[in-house]
Write a protein that holds these residues in place. Structure first.
Motif, PDB file in Angstrom:
ATOM      1  N   VAL A  65      -4.219 -38.458   5.718  1.00  0.00           N
ATOM      2  CA  VAL A  65      -4.265 -37.211   6.485  1.00  0.00           C
ATOM      3  C   VAL A  65      -2.886 -36.846   7.020  1.00  0.00           C
ATOM      4  O   VAL A  65      -2.407 -35.711   6.845  1.00  0.00           O
ATOM      5  CB  VAL A  65      -5.272 -37.331   7.649  1.00  0.00           C
ATOM      6  N   VAL A  66      -2.225 -37.793   7.665  1.00  0.00           N
ATOM      7  CA  VAL A  66      -0.909 -37.519   8.244  1.00  0.00           C
ATOM      8  C   VAL A  66       0.100 -37.184   7.153  1.00  0.00           C
ATOM      9  O   VAL A  66       0.883 -36.224   7.273  1.00  0.00           O
ATOM     10  CB  VAL A  66      -0.419 -38.723   9.072  1.00  0.00           C
ATOM     11  N   PHE A 180      -4.924 -35.000  14.648  1.00  0.00           N
ATOM     12  CA  PHE A 180      -6.177 -35.679  14.302  1.00  0.00           C
ATOM     13  C   PHE A 180      -5.885 -36.965  13.544  1.00  0.00           C
ATOM     14  O   PHE A 180      -6.463 -38.020  13.827  1.00  0.00           O
ATOM     15  CB  PHE A 180      -7.039 -34.743  13.456  1.00  0.00           C
ATOM     16  N   GLY A 181      -4.996 -36.886  12.549  1.00  0.00           N
ATOM     17  CA  GLY A 181      -4.655 -38.063  11.762  1.00  0.00           C
ATOM     18  C   GLY A 181      -4.004 -39.146  12.604  1.00  0.00           C
ATOM     19  O   GLY A 181      -4.282 -40.339  12.428  1.00  0.00           O
ATOM     20  N   LEU A 182      -3.148 -38.750  13.535  1.00  0.00           N
ATOM     21  CA  LEU A 182      -2.462 -39.722  14.391  1.00  0.00           C
ATOM     22  C   LEU A 182      -3.444 -40.418  15.325  1.00  0.00           C
ATOM     23  O   LEU A 182      -3.288 -41.616  15.630  1.00  0.00           O
ATOM     24  CB  LEU A 182      -1.362 -39.031  15.192  1.00  0.00           C
ATOM     25  N   VAL A 183      -4.449 -39.682  15.798  1.00  0.00           N
ATOM     26  CA  VAL A 183      -5.468 -40.299  16.653  1.00  0.00           C
ATOM     27  C   VAL A 183      -6.210 -41.386  15.885  1.00  0.00           C
ATOM     28  O   VAL A 183      -6.426 -42.504  16.388  1.00  0.00           O
ATOM     29  CB  VAL A 183      -6.450 -39.234  17.174  1.00  0.00           C
ATOM     30  N   ALA A 321      -8.222 -35.259   3.334  1.00  0.00           N
ATOM     31  CA  ALA A 321      -6.860 -35.095   3.839  1.00  0.00           C
ATOM     32  C   ALA A 321      -6.426 -33.647   3.922  1.00  0.00           C
ATOM     33  O   ALA A 321      -5.522 -33.310   4.690  1.00  0.00           O
ATOM     34  CB  ALA A 321      -5.881 -35.884   2.965  1.00  0.00           C
ATOM     35  N   ILE A 322      -7.058 -32.758   3.125  1.00  0.00           N
ATOM     36  CA  ILE A 322      -6.740 -31.332   3.219  1.00  0.00           C
ATOM     37  C   ILE A 322      -7.816 -30.587   4.015  1.00  0.00           C
ATOM     38  O   ILE A 322      -7.831 -29.368   4.057  1.00  0.00           O
ATOM     39  CB  ILE A 322      -6.567 -30.689   1.832  1.00  0.00           C
TER      40      ILE A 322
END
Length: 358
Positions: A65-66, A180-183, A321-322
């Motif tokens: 995701v990131v 969101f990805g970092l969380v 991821a998108i």
């Protein structure tokens, strides 16, 4: 040599296939060394055992995701033309297909990518299941199962464009996608520390996720430098499995592209990973009674993946991821279908240690 020169010299097809081979090899190596497996992660989750398998999957998911969202923000990637967002999608197909795929994943003790990785390590059960998966996927795409797939897909559809983009629907934007990805990355790191320190868990999990971003970025790079129309795509295993089946069985086969190199790359990367880790081992069925379960599970996965628009990697990581709406629905369906099937077929008391997948 710049990308345009490479395309002019070797052609779009060869450059795409080579990229698929290299990126697939990296995916296979990292996934093999980290024991990346959605099935194992689901089992740990539903049994309340937040250990290595769940940590690895979360590391891969959050890294994907990131990585993808950073590429988009840097304007090195444009996914607006990707089929997961641009084309008309099926919400009913995503939900039902995810549930069916999740059930099959438990029965075969591995998702589509895991079966390919285990096959390269000498697991004949996975090899048989993978072949049946490919046959069923092709039958669901354009064979005898296609009418049923089309019927279920038509029940509830959504137009392509912003209607399939969760970041557009929620107004979060790509910056919100990164947050969101970092969380989830922070959660993955926390679970990883709790479950013990392992170099390959960290490196392999994050490396697996970054290959998803690499697939998207590479095909986009080719598309903007080519004089031909090139589909921007990421890693998935249902479509390429069906494509390779038709390539073997019919002539001429499908057009050469990224998917041509992907499966051989994953197989080779996993073989190298198993050789490095001394995991190469020829394995078969312990007894004939287990074979029907694997066959039925592989058939469910093949049909479910085509109905859902992707497998555990194609929908779960690449589409997730998108932030494709249908991919997220399929992923939720996989977790629910797998959890329910595990409880029905292999239910164990809460807290009991979960054995790794074969």
């Amino acid at each position: 040599m710049n990308p345009t020169s490479l395309l002019e010299r070797y052609g779009d097809s060869a450059v795409l296939a080579l990229g698929g081979l290299v990126i697939g090899g990296l995916f296979g190596f990292f996934a093999q060394r980290s024991r990346f497996c959605l099935r194992a992660a689901v089992i740990e989750f539903w049994h309340g055992k937040f250990g290595d398998r769940l940590s690895v999957w979360l590391l891969a998911f959050s890294a994907a995701v990131v990585g993808v969202q950073l590429l988009i923000l840097a304007q090195w990637l444009d996914v607006s033309s990707a089929r997961q967002l641009a084309a008309r999608g099926s919400l009913s197909g995503a939900m039902i297909g995810g549930l069916v795929f999740g059930a099959g994943m438990i029965m075969t003790r591995g998702c589509a990518s895991r079966l390919l990785i285990l096959s390269a390590n000498g697991n004949l059960r996975a090899l048989l299941s993978g072949l049946i998966f490919a046959v069923t996927a092709q039958a669901s795409l354009s064979g005898s199962l296609a009418p049923l797939r089309n019927t279920l897909s038509a029940w509830w559809t959504v137009e392509g464009g912003p209607s399939r983009d969760l970041l557009a629907i929620t107004g979060a934007g790509n910056a919100g996608g990164i947050v969101f990805g970092l969380v989830w990355l922070a959660a993955a790191l926390w679970f990883s520390v709790r479950s013990g320190r392992s170099v390959w868990k960290w490196v392999g999990g994050i490396g697996t996720g970054l290959t998803i971003a690499a697939g998207w970025g590479y095909t986009h790079l080719v598309s903007i430098n080519s004089f031909q129309v090139v589909q921007v795509q990421g890693l998935t295993f249902s479509g390429p499995s069906a494509e390779w089946l038709m390539r073997v069985l019919s002539s001429p086969g499908p057009a050469i592209g990224f998917d041509l190199g992907l499966l051989p790359g994953v197989f080779l990367g996993s073989f190298i990973g198993a050789w490095v880790g001394k995991d190469l081992k020829l394995e078969g069925f312990a007894n004939a009674s287990g074979m029907p379960r694997y066959i039925a599970g592989a058939m469910l996965m093949g049909f479910g993946s085509m109905l859902a628009g992707g497998c555990a990697v194609g929908a779960g990581l690449t589409g997730g991821a998108i932030f494709a709406l249908t991919a997220w629905l399929a992923l939720v369906g996989m977790w629910l279908g797998a959890g329910l099937t595990d409880r029905l077929l292999d239910g164990k008391p809460a807290g009991q240690r979960i054995t790794p997948p074969p």
